[in-house]
Design a protein around this motif. Structure first.
Motif, PDB file in Angstrom:
ATOM      1  N   ALA A 131       0.830  -1.209   0.000  1.00 31.89           N
ATOM      2  CA  ALA A 131       0.000   0.000   0.000  1.00 31.89           C
ATOM      3  C   ALA A 131       0.862   1.256   0.000  1.00 31.89           C
ATOM      4  O   ALA A 131       0.578   2.217  -0.722  1.00 31.89           O
ATOM      5  CB  ALA A 131      -0.927  -0.011   1.207  1.00 31.89           C
ATOM      6  N   ALA A 132       1.930   1.263   0.783  1.00 28.83           N
ATOM      7  CA  ALA A 132       2.828   2.423   0.815  1.00 28.83           C
ATOM      8  C   ALA A 132       3.487   2.631  -0.538  1.00 28.83           C
ATOM      9  O   ALA A 132       3.616   3.768  -1.013  1.00 28.83           O
ATOM     10  CB  ALA A 132       3.885   2.236   1.902  1.00 28.83           C
ATOM     11  N   ALA A 133       3.899   1.543  -1.189  1.00 30.34           N
ATOM     12  CA  ALA A 133       4.513   1.657  -2.510  1.00 30.34           C
ATOM     13  C   ALA A 133       3.524   2.207  -3.526  1.00 30.34           C
ATOM     14  O   ALA A 133       3.888   3.032  -4.377  1.00 30.34           O
ATOM     15  CB  ALA A 133       5.043   0.287  -2.962  1.00 30.34           C
ATOM     16  N   LEU A 134       2.272   1.770  -3.447  1.00 29.41           N
ATOM     17  CA  LEU A 134       1.258   2.282  -4.368  1.00 29.41           C
ATOM     18  C   LEU A 134       0.961   3.761  -4.131  1.00 29.41           C
ATOM     19  O   LEU A 134       0.770   4.513  -5.093  1.00 29.41           O
ATOM     20  CB  LEU A 134      -0.027   1.463  -4.242  1.00 29.41           C
ATOM     21  N   VAL A 135       0.952   4.182  -2.877  1.00 29.70           N
ATOM     22  CA  VAL A 135       0.725   5.598  -2.566  1.00 29.70           C
ATOM     23  C   VAL A 135       1.866   6.444  -3.114  1.00 29.70           C
ATOM     24  O   VAL A 135       1.648   7.479  -3.753  1.00 29.70           O
ATOM     25  CB  VAL A 135       0.567   5.805  -1.046  1.00 29.70           C
TER      26      VAL A 135
END
Length: 71
Positions: free
Chosen positions: A49-53
């Motif tokens: 999720a952090a990478a996608l954000v």
């Protein structure tokens, strides 16, 4: 990348992560009678999720100032 874009990206990331790093609250977990059948780890989902954000912020701040190529 211009400094203002970098500042905007940093502000967006800090606003997105602020709830996750809020003051820890001491809570006792209820006893579980059996293990979960789903298994897995929330850490992997959190990293994804952090990478996608971060990728979304980079794409949004890109600016798109490339000149079109036409013949």
């Amino acid at each position: 990348m211009k400094f203002r874009n970098l500042a905007a990206a940093a502000a967006a990331v800090s606003m997105a992560t602020a709830p996750a790093v809020a003051a820890p609250v001491s809570r006792d977990a209820a006893p579980a009678e059996a293990d979960s059948e789903l298994g897995g780890s929330g850490v992997i989902l959190g990293i994804l999720a952090a990478a996608l954000v971060i990728a979304g912020i980079i794409i949004a701040v890109d600016g798109g100032d490339d000149d079109p190529i036409s013949a």
